[in-house]
Design a protein around this motif. Sequence first.
Motif, mmCIF file in Angstrom:
data_model
loop_
_atom_site.group_PDB
_atom_site.id
_atom_site.type_symbol
_atom_site.label_atom_id
_atom_site.label_comp_id
_atom_site.label_asym_id
_atom_site.label_seq_id
_atom_site.Cartn_x
_atom_site.Cartn_y
_atom_site.Cartn_z
ATOM 1 N N ASP A 258 0.831 -1.216 0.000
ATOM 2 C CA ASP A 258 0.000 0.000 0.000
ATOM 3 C C ASP A 258 0.861 1.259 0.000
ATOM 4 O O ASP A 258 0.543 2.251 -0.681
ATOM 5 C CB ASP A 258 -0.922 0.013 1.221
ATOM 6 C CG ASP A 258 -2.053 -1.003 1.096
ATOM 7 O OD1 ASP A 258 -2.251 -1.510 -0.028
ATOM 8 O OD2 ASP A 258 -2.696 -1.296 2.106
ATOM 9 N N GLY A 261 2.438 2.292 -3.184
ATOM 10 C CA GLY A 261 1.424 2.733 -4.138
ATOM 11 C C GLY A 261 1.241 4.236 -4.168
ATOM 12 O O GLY A 261 0.538 4.764 -5.042
ATOM 13 N N GLU A 269 -2.549 -1.601 -9.417
ATOM 14 C CA GLU A 269 -2.320 -2.734 -8.503
ATOM 15 C C GLU A 269 -1.503 -3.849 -9.148
ATOM 16 O O GLU A 269 -0.587 -4.410 -8.530
ATOM 17 C CB GLU A 269 -3.666 -3.299 -8.024
ATOM 18 C CG GLU A 269 -3.527 -4.496 -7.086
ATOM 19 C CD GLU A 269 -4.853 -5.170 -6.810
ATOM 20 O OE1 GLU A 269 -4.881 -6.092 -5.957
ATOM 21 O OE2 GLU A 269 -5.863 -4.793 -7.447
ATOM 22 N N ARG A 272 2.041 -2.728 -9.633
ATOM 23 C CA ARG A 272 2.688 -2.592 -8.330
ATOM 24 C C ARG A 272 3.118 -3.958 -7.784
ATOM 25 O O ARG A 272 4.224 -4.103 -7.269
ATOM 26 C CB ARG A 272 1.744 -1.891 -7.353
ATOM 27 C CG ARG A 272 2.370 -1.645 -5.994
ATOM 28 C CD ARG A 272 1.602 -0.613 -5.213
ATOM 29 N NE ARG A 272 0.309 -1.065 -4.761
ATOM 30 C CZ ARG A 272 -0.869 -0.637 -5.233
ATOM 31 N NH1 ARG A 272 -0.908 0.270 -6.190
ATOM 32 N NH2 ARG A 272 -2.003 -1.104 -4.762
ATOM 33 N N GLU A 273 2.255 -4.958 -7.894
ATOM 34 C CA GLU A 273 2.604 -6.292 -7.387
ATOM 35 C C GLU A 273 3.792 -6.882 -8.138
ATOM 36 O O GLU A 273 4.678 -7.487 -7.526
ATOM 37 C CB GLU A 273 1.409 -7.232 -7.501
ATOM 38 C CG GLU A 273 0.435 -7.121 -6.355
ATOM 39 C CD GLU A 273 -0.510 -8.306 -6.310
ATOM 40 O OE1 GLU A 273 -1.407 -8.281 -5.447
ATOM 41 O OE2 GLU A 273 -0.366 -9.260 -7.106
#
Length: 482
Positions: A258, A261, A269, A272-273
Amino acid sequence: MKKLLILTLLVALWSGLAAQVNVHIVGTAANGAGKDIGLYSYTDMLTMTEHIEDATEIDSTGAFELACYVNYPRLVFLQVENYSQSFYIEPGRRYVVYIPEFDWALDEQRNIFLDPEPLPVEFLDLPDDELNLRLSAFDHTVDSFVVANRVHFDPKFHPSRRYFDTLLMAVGGYAGDDFVGRYAEYTLAEMQLDMRFASRKRLITKYIADQPIRYYDEQYMRLFLALYRESISMGTSRIPLWRLVDWVEHENLERYIDSIGLDPLLRNEQVRELAVLEALRESYYDAAYDRTHVRHMVEQLGRTTRFDDHRRLAESLVASFARHEEGGALPSTVLPDVDRQLVDLDSLRGKWIYLSFVRVNDPNSIAELETMAFFRDSIYAHHPDVEFVSISCDREFQKMYHLLRNSRRGPHYNWTWLHFDGDYRLLEQYGVVSYPTFVLINPQGEKVYDATPTPASGFLLHAPWEKNDSPQMDNDLNFFNR
């Protein structure tokens, strides 16, 4: 009726298996008869773990055939012993190749891991528009231009954007929405990043943001990982390194994901992962982080992610970590001894195995063997749970036999000796890239160190099988366990 049902099931099964093969590689090797040849690919570009697609033995006439299934152009490589050659394969293609006369004993003249020798592979009867020919033409154009104008691309000086723009015009004919066009575009984008002709933000906006991630395209994944490399694990403009380390220490994956981010380049998302997986991969090899906690973070991400591709990448990453950790799995090892009797290392389970990969004509190997011989009787007398095992990696079995049976020094090396029996894949699995290489295996059959110290380092005086609890001993063991 029952027979008809069984026959129908068998036909369906056979059809399913047949459908999984749509690429054939047939060839001949001038002097490769009897050697094993394999076709390998990467499971993913994050770990670059090698996966065997097919393997066979080159027959007495020098002929071989390999097959696999792909649904998108994939980078593969043919490998014989320690020699390989890479190329791209396309769905539905049949490739005819020829491996000319080759000196297979080059690896006994120099270290080919540090100075590789490519496997010579010639393709026959390729059409002019074949994928590898087009990619080679593009690479040749780029390489020739960079070499001819190397001063203007050399990072020691100030790379010239004007010359890069000229290069873009020179390869403009490769632009397009096919595989070659994307390969060219992603390759040039990575060059722009390396030479700082374009910012990470600009390139991410152009190639990553608001676009589906092309997990299946290896060149795209190279670019993606390059764009996010070292952008998180070493700290960011918003998050200092110590805070990242603290989140990893407490295995607080939710806070970790989070918080990063907040970066506009990591708002998505899915992006980002994937960037986090790259960051955790880097963190595993960074002394600032604890490896066990990093591995737990990756495992946690694999369990909680909504994206199947990330689950598979997390599993692959954890498996790659295991090859470097204490307790890492070791390959099954059954090799012939000096009397050509097969010996299974698992039969020594319950003992400490100090495993050495050597070549009998190598001066460094002989020097370490002499040190082992000096300590052998004392160690065996005081520690019956210790076993020295040396694996001769010489091509000819007779070299090991002559050393142990006919030479003056042979009787001094009175411990278990095995011959690697041409199993080059086994050497790769044990991480052997030079001689001698040592691997310590504990009584549970697990690897103890990333890189086991050599006898000349004094390791045999302070090895884990020693029971001395003195402070100095503890300090020595802590040194080797770093």
